[in-house]
Enzyme design. Sequence first.
Site, PDB file in Angstrom:
ATOM      1  N   ARG A  46       4.592   1.181  -1.144  1.00 52.06           N
ATOM      2  CA  ARG A  46       5.021   2.566  -0.979  1.00 52.06           C
ATOM      3  C   ARG A  46       6.359   2.794  -1.656  1.00 52.06           C
ATOM      4  NH1 ARG A  46       9.284   1.895   2.239  1.00 52.06           N
ATOM      5  NH2 ARG A  46       9.214   0.607   4.109  1.00 52.06           N
ATOM      6  N   ARG A  82       1.106   6.948   4.576  1.00 46.86           N
ATOM      7  CA  ARG A  82       0.910   5.622   3.984  1.00 46.86           C
ATOM      8  C   ARG A  82      -0.075   4.777   4.790  1.00 46.86           C
ATOM      9  NH1 ARG A  82       6.180   5.992   5.837  1.00 46.86           N
ATOM     10  NH2 ARG A  82       6.909   4.504   7.420  1.00 46.86           N
TER      11      ARG A  82
END
Length: 389
Positions: free
Chosen positions: A37, A72
Amino acid sequence: MAAPLALLLGISLALAPPLAQARSLRFVTLLYRHGDRSPVRAYPRDPYQESTWPQGFGQLTQIFIRSTDYDRTLMSAEANLAGLYPPQGQQVFNPNISWQPIPVHTVPDSAERLLKFPLSPCPRYEQLQNETRQSAEYINKTRQNLEFLEMVANQTGIRDVSLESVWNVYDTLFCEQTHKLLLPPWVTPDVMTRLKQLKDFGFEFLFGIHQQMEKARLQGGVLLAQIRKNMTSAANASAPQHLKLLAYSAHDTTLVALQMALNVYNGRQAPYASCHIFELYQDDDSNFSVEMFFHNESGREPFPLTLPGCDQRCPLLDFLRLTDPIIPQDWVRECQVASNVQDTELIVALAVCGSILFLLIILLLTVVFRIQSQPPGYRHVSNEGEEQP
């Protein structure tokens, strides 16, 4: 000789008892960290602010089951499901798309009480953290790194960098480094190594160092209780068995909380996409056993984890017995501070006594009022009191 020998062998096999039922995998639980991420945030003097990341802060970079309510983790769940369950036969709705929709269940972040750690509000846990801050290990670690933390604060523009907040700096720099961004001159390899060490200490601070077992009951033990419940249900022959695999898409702190509760944490942050695996087997004697594995490196097989006090292939009953001490019986009550519990009981007792006293006063006033409100009746006057003519 060959024919009689073959005949004897055949008779022996025919008379032999049937082979025991093979060991079979009955249920799997996966807990994994989301994938790669962007940083969660930038520090004030960071040359790479949110505009540097096209997808924004805290998002996955390549891809847009229960999951926490974060993009995420939801996206990681969908990506994993796409890889695990490509469409086949009637599931194929478009020959050009090797994907089928599979639901991912989540709850709002404010209501998450299973996968987001540390769990809050929990006053007793906060009290334990304050006690941890007074421990010799925490004080010594702070003293040893005071100048370094001050340097990081000056370079980043963050007013207060502590052992508990320094992970934010490391996380941001690690993401930038991973994505080939040029780091500021002050961020040397030695600085990154030291930041990583302090970040790992921060995870231990959350779930260990002081009163680790009680912290486990208030944190990772909550998730472990649900995992135990699911495995026990899967092992119950009388219960309808539908689920074969249950996956939790969560965070590094989720993995640390669980592994600290199980006392199998290796002291290092779980990398992206790391996965803790629980496998429930029905053995050839019809009993059940649990095996745990941890996958934290691509290209390598998961390595086995052994619950302290048991073998790697741990009988289910032993697994439940050994983990009982870290399972909360009443999380809300255990989260209360002892003095608060006593104060609450005292307040309740005083309230009850006050209510009773108030009712008695009302009753007494009612009686007095009724007596005073009655009209005067006839009164007998004795003859002795009358005047004589």
